[in-house]
Design a protein around this motif. Structure first.
Motif, PDB file in Angstrom:
ATOM      1  N   LYS A 103      -1.291  -1.539  -7.596  1.00 25.99           N
ATOM      2  CA  LYS A 103      -0.921  -2.462  -8.667  1.00 25.99           C
ATOM      3  C   LYS A 103       0.026  -1.799  -9.663  1.00 25.99           C
ATOM      4  N   LEU A 104      -0.228  -0.549  -9.992  1.00 21.52           N
ATOM      5  CA  LEU A 104       0.659   0.174 -10.905  1.00 21.52           C
ATOM      6  C   LEU A 104       2.039   0.365 -10.284  1.00 21.52           C
ATOM      7  N   TYR A 105       2.072   0.612  -8.974  1.00 24.18           N
ATOM      8  CA  TYR A 105       3.347   0.773  -8.277  1.00 24.18           C
ATOM      9  C   TYR A 105       4.132  -0.534  -8.300  1.00 24.18           C
ATOM     10  N   LYS A 106       3.433  -1.656  -8.127  1.00 23.44           N
ATOM     11  CA  LYS A 106       4.107  -2.963  -8.159  1.00 23.44           C
ATOM     12  C   LYS A 106       4.704  -3.217  -9.539  1.00 23.44           C
ATOM     13  N   ILE A 107       3.996  -2.839 -10.598  1.00 23.77           N
ATOM     14  CA  ILE A 107       4.533  -2.980 -11.953  1.00 23.77           C
ATOM     15  C   ILE A 107       5.803  -2.138 -12.103  1.00 23.77           C
ATOM     16  N   LYS A 108       5.738  -0.929 -11.554  1.00 22.08           N
ATOM     17  CA  LYS A 108       6.901  -0.024 -11.607  1.00 22.08           C
ATOM     18  C   LYS A 108       8.086  -0.636 -10.880  1.00 22.08           C
ATOM     19  N   LEU A 109       7.844  -1.262  -9.728  1.00 25.26           N
ATOM     20  CA  LEU A 109       8.921  -1.918  -8.987  1.00 25.26           C
ATOM     21  C   LEU A 109       9.532  -3.052  -9.795  1.00 25.26           C
ATOM     22  N   ASP A 110       8.688  -3.842 -10.445  1.00 28.64           N
ATOM     23  CA  ASP A 110       9.178  -4.956 -11.250  1.00 28.64           C
ATOM     24  C   ASP A 110      10.080  -4.463 -12.373  1.00 28.64           C
ATOM     25  N   GLU A 111       9.704  -3.357 -12.973  1.00 30.68           N
ATOM     26  CA  GLU A 111      10.516  -2.806 -14.062  1.00 30.68           C
ATOM     27  C   GLU A 111      11.865  -2.307 -13.549  1.00 30.68           C
ATOM     28  N   ILE A 152       0.867  -1.183   0.000  1.00 26.56           N
ATOM     29  CA  ILE A 152       0.000   0.000   0.000  1.00 26.56           C
ATOM     30  C   ILE A 152       0.898   1.226   0.000  1.00 26.56           C
ATOM     31  N   ILE A 153       0.783   2.035  -1.035  1.00 26.20           N
ATOM     32  CA  ILE A 153       1.710   3.158  -1.190  1.00 26.20           C
ATOM     33  C   ILE A 153       1.310   4.310  -0.283  1.00 26.20           C
ATOM     34  N   ASP A 154       2.333   5.047   0.158  1.00 20.79           N
ATOM     35  CA  ASP A 154       2.127   6.193   1.037  1.00 20.79           C
ATOM     36  C   ASP A 154       2.101   7.482   0.219  1.00 20.79           C
ATOM     37  N   ASN A 155       1.884   8.585   0.916  1.00 23.61           N
ATOM     38  CA  ASN A 155       1.836   9.880   0.240  1.00 23.61           C
ATOM     39  C   ASN A 155       3.178  10.297  -0.343  1.00 23.61           C
ATOM     40  N   ASP A 156       4.264   9.682   0.162  1.00 19.53           N
ATOM     41  CA  ASP A 156       5.579  10.061  -0.336  1.00 19.53           C
ATOM     42  C   ASP A 156       5.900   9.452  -1.695  1.00 19.53           C
ATOM     43  N   ILE A 157       5.013   8.577  -2.179  1.00 22.14           N
ATOM     44  CA  ILE A 157       5.201   7.953  -3.487  1.00 22.14           C
ATOM     45  C   ILE A 157       4.135   8.492  -4.433  1.00 22.14           C
TER      46      ILE A 157
END
Length: 365
Positions: free
Chosen positions: A291-299, A222-227
């Protein structure tokens, strides 16, 4: 537990603890904590609310860690005293047995914790369970996994909320999404992401034949406001529809359910558990951003073959763990080779041994 066995176990635990403590520099940790606390005393601390929130969360996380280190150190001192007394009497009392077992568990937790140094490991998590092909068999298996993780969440004293639940046609579930809050939840649960395989005599088969079922577990931080995950209106399609299932007359009479499709990636999220369409939309957006953040991490990781295990077909050859009820009892993790025959305990949420094995095997990933 006899005296010699107790002493042997103590020596083993003591050596493990000393080795782990070599990696813990409490002076550096305390200096970092004091530096962050001093930042909160500045007059313009709240000028940037997102940055202020990030600093406060960092302080909370470090204080949590320090309390845990202090707890295990105190228990170790208690254990050393028990050993001294036992050497005098050459006998072990109940209290000493309890202390060494407690310390052993804390040491296991410490070993796991030292692996949780990833950028997002301390974050809360979203866990999603989805059945594979197979109709009621797989839907029932997905529900069994839902029960297993629910018990794990409770035994670890984490907070959770079901934000989406779709019941199965006859039994089980078609989809469930759980928001889980607690220290290092994502770091622990990331080991569970992938396909889970069940082998059993089907309770839905009148001929009592053996069936194999699959279900997929997805885990997102779960992403925070800093992301910053910015989503423009022209990047998504929002559909509203009438909610189904439990929820009372209001849910079935209004278009309160929300489905959001991210046009570029094709990711679809939905929420219908809340009575308010706005609340459902906000929750769906939270899911989409995670989910979009997880994709970004994978990349960024550039390790898609490993990180995307959970995106394989929910079928043969892609499972991370097998749960076999017939012709014998066995739970086996195919990544670490860790296994146990105590399948009932596992289904009651005792999965920490699998989590620990995975984390220790994948240190640095």
């Amino acid at each position: 537990m006899e005296f010699l066995e107790f002493k042997e176990l103590y020596n083993e635990l003591s050596d493990r603890y000393i080795q782990i403590c070599k990696y813990l520099d409490l002076d550096i940790i305390n200096k970092k904590l004091n530096k962050l606390k001093n930042m909160t005393l500045k007059e313009n601390f709240w000028a940037d609310k997102n940055e202020a929130s990030t600093i406060l969360k960092s302080i909370s996380r470090i204080e949590y860690d320090l309390k845990f280190y202090d707890k295990i150190d105190t228990k170790f001192e208690d254990l050393k005293l028990c050993v001294e007394l036992s050497e005098i009497n050459e006998s072990i009392d109940i209290e000493s047995k309890d202390i060494i077992l407690t310390f052993s568990q804390l040491l296991d937790d410490l070993e796991i914790k030292k692996t949780l140094n990833g950028k997002d490991d301390f974050k809360d998590a979203i866990l999603q369970i989805h059945p594979g092909a197979g109709g009621v068999e797989s839907q029932d298996w997905a529900n069994m996994l839902f029960r297993m993780y629910s018990k794990w969440i409770k035994s670890n004293n984490f907070d959770s909320q079901i934000i989406e639940y779709q019941a199965g046609d006859e039994s089980g579930l078609k989809d469930v999404i759980i928001e889980i809050k607690g220290e290092y939840v994502y770091g622990l649960l990331k080991s569970e992401m992938g396909v889970h395989r069940l082998v059993r005599i089907s309770p839905f088969d009148s001929n009592s034949r053996r069936h194999t079922s699959f279900a997929s577990v997805f885990v997102y931080p779960i992403i925070d406001n800093d992301i910053a995950i910015n989503i423009n209106e022209n990047e998504i399609r929002i559909d509203t529809y009438r909610a189904s299932g439990a929820g009372g007359q209001h849910v079935n009479k209004t278009d309160s359910a929300v489905r959001i499709t991210h046009l570029e990636t094709g990711i679809t999220v939905q929420c219908q558990n809340q009575r308010s369409q706005l609340k459902n939309k906000n929750i769906a957006m939270k899911l989409l951003k995670s989910k979009l953040y997880k994709i970004k991490l994978d990349e960024i990781d550039k390790n898609l073959d490993t990180k995307n295990d959970a995106k394989k077909d929910i079928s043969w050859g892609s499972q991370i763990r097998s749960y076999i009820f017939h012709p014998y009892n066995l739970v086996k993790d195919h990544r670490t080779k860790n296994e146990t025959s105590n399948i009932n305990a596992v289904m009651d949420g005792e999965i920490n041994s699998f989590i620990k094995s995975y984390l220790l095997t994948n240190i640095g990933e």
